[in-house]
Enzyme design. Structure first.
Site, mmCIF file in Angstrom:
data_model
loop_
_atom_site.group_PDB
_atom_site.id
_atom_site.type_symbol
_atom_site.label_atom_id
_atom_site.label_comp_id
_atom_site.label_asym_id
_atom_site.label_seq_id
_atom_site.Cartn_x
_atom_site.Cartn_y
_atom_site.Cartn_z
ATOM 1 N N LYS A 25 52.867 63.410 -9.489
ATOM 2 C CA LYS A 25 51.344 63.248 -9.491
ATOM 3 C C LYS A 25 50.705 64.668 -9.691
ATOM 4 O O LYS A 25 51.400 65.781 -9.272
ATOM 5 C CB LYS A 25 50.866 62.714 -8.031
ATOM 6 C CG LYS A 25 51.134 61.360 -7.935
ATOM 7 C CD LYS A 25 50.553 60.699 -6.554
ATOM 8 C CE LYS A 25 51.163 59.531 -6.213
ATOM 9 N NZ LYS A 25 50.464 58.221 -7.041
ATOM 10 N N ARG A 68 56.493 49.186 -5.472
ATOM 11 C CA ARG A 68 57.048 47.848 -6.028
ATOM 12 C C ARG A 68 58.660 47.801 -5.886
ATOM 13 O O ARG A 68 59.274 46.829 -5.522
ATOM 14 C CB ARG A 68 56.325 47.354 -7.117
ATOM 15 C CG ARG A 68 56.955 48.301 -8.338
ATOM 16 C CD ARG A 68 55.924 48.404 -9.343
ATOM 17 N NE ARG A 68 54.751 48.866 -9.398
ATOM 18 C CZ ARG A 68 53.628 48.936 -10.142
ATOM 19 N NH1 ARG A 68 53.824 48.451 -11.392
ATOM 20 N NH2 ARG A 68 52.529 49.665 -9.861
HETATM 21 N N1 BES Z 1 50.597 55.278 -3.604
HETATM 22 C C1 BES Z 1 50.260 54.956 -5.205
HETATM 23 C C2 BES Z 1 49.172 54.402 -5.190
HETATM 24 C C3 BES Z 1 47.740 54.860 -4.490
HETATM 25 C C4 BES Z 1 46.986 55.542 -5.524
HETATM 26 C C5 BES Z 1 47.533 54.716 -3.395
HETATM 27 C C6 BES Z 1 45.592 56.091 -4.583
HETATM 28 C C7 BES Z 1 46.407 55.067 -2.726
HETATM 29 C C8 BES Z 1 45.688 55.789 -3.594
HETATM 30 C C9 BES Z 1 51.675 54.236 -5.844
HETATM 31 O O1 BES Z 1 52.884 54.480 -5.684
HETATM 32 C C10 BES Z 1 51.194 54.836 -7.415
HETATM 33 O O2 BES Z 1 51.432 55.805 -7.388
HETATM 34 N N2 BES Z 1 50.756 53.678 -8.307
HETATM 35 C C11 BES Z 1 50.703 54.319 -9.678
HETATM 36 C C12 BES Z 1 51.211 53.184 -10.567
HETATM 37 C C13 BES Z 1 51.454 53.489 -11.907
HETATM 38 C C14 BES Z 1 52.597 54.572 -12.169
HETATM 39 C C15 BES Z 1 51.805 52.137 -12.721
HETATM 40 C C16 BES Z 1 49.074 54.385 -9.696
HETATM 41 O O3 BES Z 1 48.407 53.524 -9.428
HETATM 42 O O4 BES Z 1 48.843 55.155 -10.616
HETATM 43 MN MN MN Z 2 53.525 56.287 -6.458
#
Ligand code: BES
Ligand code: MN
Ligand code: ZN
Length: 490
Positions: free
Chosen positions: A274, A348
């Site tokens: 990230k 997931r």
């Molecule tokens: N933990 C994150 C989702 C999240 C984002 C929680 C912001 C709280 C605040 C999750 O694991 C994630 O990174 N999701 C990705 C999925 C994508 C790679 C398909 C996302 O939402 O960008």
């Molecule tokens: Mn994630």
């Protein structure tokens, strides 16, 4: 703060402040408001006539001189429109009262129950509202901590409703204290709240409230074939844990509700790392797991008549030297193969094995909750939890439990057309579905591992964290879904 019921007349209660809700447009010309107006020398009439106080929701007025009452101050709270009034309004008003009066250095206050709603529900909401409002995420401040001298809230009620009020207070206290416990766990930084530490939080709860605890280590997970969960864990030096709390009722039941909460104690994204900006917030990626443990804590005390499992797959998502790579193929416990396109779609992946394990343990119904997607905040902001599932009756049951608890849930569709987006050339399924409908494809992925068990998925990424302090709630972890999950089974 202690909460108790008090059947004395409102003017007989010795306290630092009396909090009274007034509806929009309500005149102090009858009943208890007339009496209040008279005892305070017409202060209500004056505030209302000058327009200083109109009763609109979130309005308040603080009165110093209380005349013929034992309360030293009077706090008027806008209750909003009478025909839209629900227990959730009581929850917020009690929250505003508690935070306002804490700021005024009060030690005790009375909250007048006068809304014509069910006394028990109302007292429960008031108790929850006040206790949740007083939570502050300031454990690590060594100076300038929020001061609180509040040690008692008295819910002033009619003598005929005393027992119902007491029952509501007890239920509200159990639920609110469990929620604040969950918020405390969510708020811990990731160097403290590791998967191992989450397991010891679960152990604390199991010991204090009489639940059975089983914590699987990585070897046990490997034996069970949980390649999907282990794939996420392998980039981290902290060992993953699969935490299982279980509650059994006195009389045998064939129903087993499994609550399964995502417990990613820190989400860097893994190799699909990230951006740095805001990454610190990913400590709350275990909110689903903490909420599960918190709900189990309340459930253990409220003793429902069905079996309940609380399952938390707990791991970090780190880009270590042994981390999984985009393109890796892993095999989940059900035997399905997964192409990991993006290591940041890890929630997931761990839930796939956790929901399958819930089935193995005999779950007849499953609810999973997870900070799963950023997309849910785009769709619903920080107002609604997204709910999706494979069984409309079970979805409706969960939505009804949410309504009762004053939490907002909005259903998103999960039609089979969305399955196309997570088709893989290489394996049975891939872990991301592209830019479109991110919350739905995330849920669809989990669906593939629950088979035919009635299941709902709650995406709490938008609602688990409050970005700014509100009059009734501190900034930080909200504890969303504890109340709904408890109402669902108890
Ligand atoms: N933990 C994150 C989702 C999240 C984002 C929680 C912001 C709280 C605040 C999750 O694991 C994630 O990174 N999701 C990705 C999925 C994508 C790679 C398909 C996302 O939402 O960008
Ligand atoms: Mn994630
Ligand atoms: Zn995550």
């Amino acid at each position: 703060m202690e909460v108790k019921a008090d059947s004395r007349k409102f003017y007989e209660i010795e306290c630092d402040a009396l909090a009274v809700g007034v509806f929009e447009g309500e005149k102090p010309d009858a009943g208890v408001l007339a009496e209040l107006d008279q005892r305070t020398g017409g202060v209500l009439t004056s505030l209302i006539e000058t327009g200083e106080f109109t009763g609109k929701a979130s309005e308040s007025a603080y009165v110093h001189s209380t005349g013929e009452m034992k309360a030293r101050r009077l706090l008027l709270l806008g209750a909003g429109k009478r025909d839209e009034f629900k227990p959730d309004n009581v929850r917020r008003m009690a929250g505003v009262a508690a935070r306002t009066l804490r700021g005024k250095k009060a030690r005790t206050f009375a909250f007048l129950q006068r809304f014509g709603l069910d006394a028990s529900e109302c007292a429960q909401a008031a108790t929850e509202g006040a206790l949740l409002a007083l939570f502050e995420p300031d454990k690590y401040h060594t100076s300038d901590k929020t001061e609180s001298h509040l040690d008692q809230m008295m819910i002033a009620t009619d003598g005929t409703e005393l027992d119902a009020t007491k029952a509501g207070i007890e239920r509200g206290r159990i639920i609110a204290e469990a929620t604040n416990f969950g918020r405390e766990v969510i708020n811990e930084p990731s160097n403290v709240m590791t998967p191992t530490e989450m397991a010891s939080k679960a152990a604390e709860v199991a010991k204090a409230y009489g639940l059975t605890l089983d914590v699987l280590d990585e070897d046990q997970m490997r034996e069970l074939g949980m390649g999907s969960l282990l794939g996420v864990a392998q980039g981290s030096a902290e060992p993953a844990k699969l935490i299982v709390l279980s509650y059994k009722p006195k009389t045998k039941s064939d129903e087993t509700v499994a609550i399964v909460g995502k417990g990613v104690t820190f989400d860097t994204g893994g190799i699909s790392i990230k951006p740095a900006d805001g990454m610190e917030k990913m400590k709350y990626d275990m909110a689903g797991g903490a909420t599960t443990i918190a709900a189990m804590r309340a459930i253990a005390q409220l003793k429902p008549s069905v079996n309940v499992l609380g399952i938390v797959p707990a791991t970090e998502n780190m880009p270590g030297g042994r981390a999984q790579r985009p393109g890796d193929v892993v095999r989940a416990m059900t035997g399905k193969t997964i192409e990991v396109i993006n290591t940041d779609a890890e929630g997931r992946l761990i839930l796939a094995d956790a929901v399958a394990y819930a089935r193995k343990l005999g779950a007849t119904k499953i609810v999973d909750l997870a900070t799963l997607t950023g997309a849910v905040s785009i769709a619903l902001g920080d107002v609604y939890v997204a709910i999706l599932g494979n069984n409309q009756e079970w979805i409706d049951t969960v939505i009804a439990a949410a309504k009762k608890s004053g939490e907002k849930f909005w259903q998103l569709p999960l039609d089979k057309e969305y399955r196309e987006q997570i088709k893989s050339e290489i394996a049975d399924i891939k872990n991301i579905g592209g830019r479109k409908a991110g919350t739905i494809t995330g849920a669809y992925f989990i669906r593939e591992f629950v088979e035919d068990t009635p299941w709902v998925h709650l995406d709490i990424a938008g609602t688990a964290w409050n970005d700014s302090t509100k009059p009734y709630l501190a900034i930080g972890p909200t504890g969303v879904c504890v109340r709904t999950l408890v109402n669902l089974v108890c």
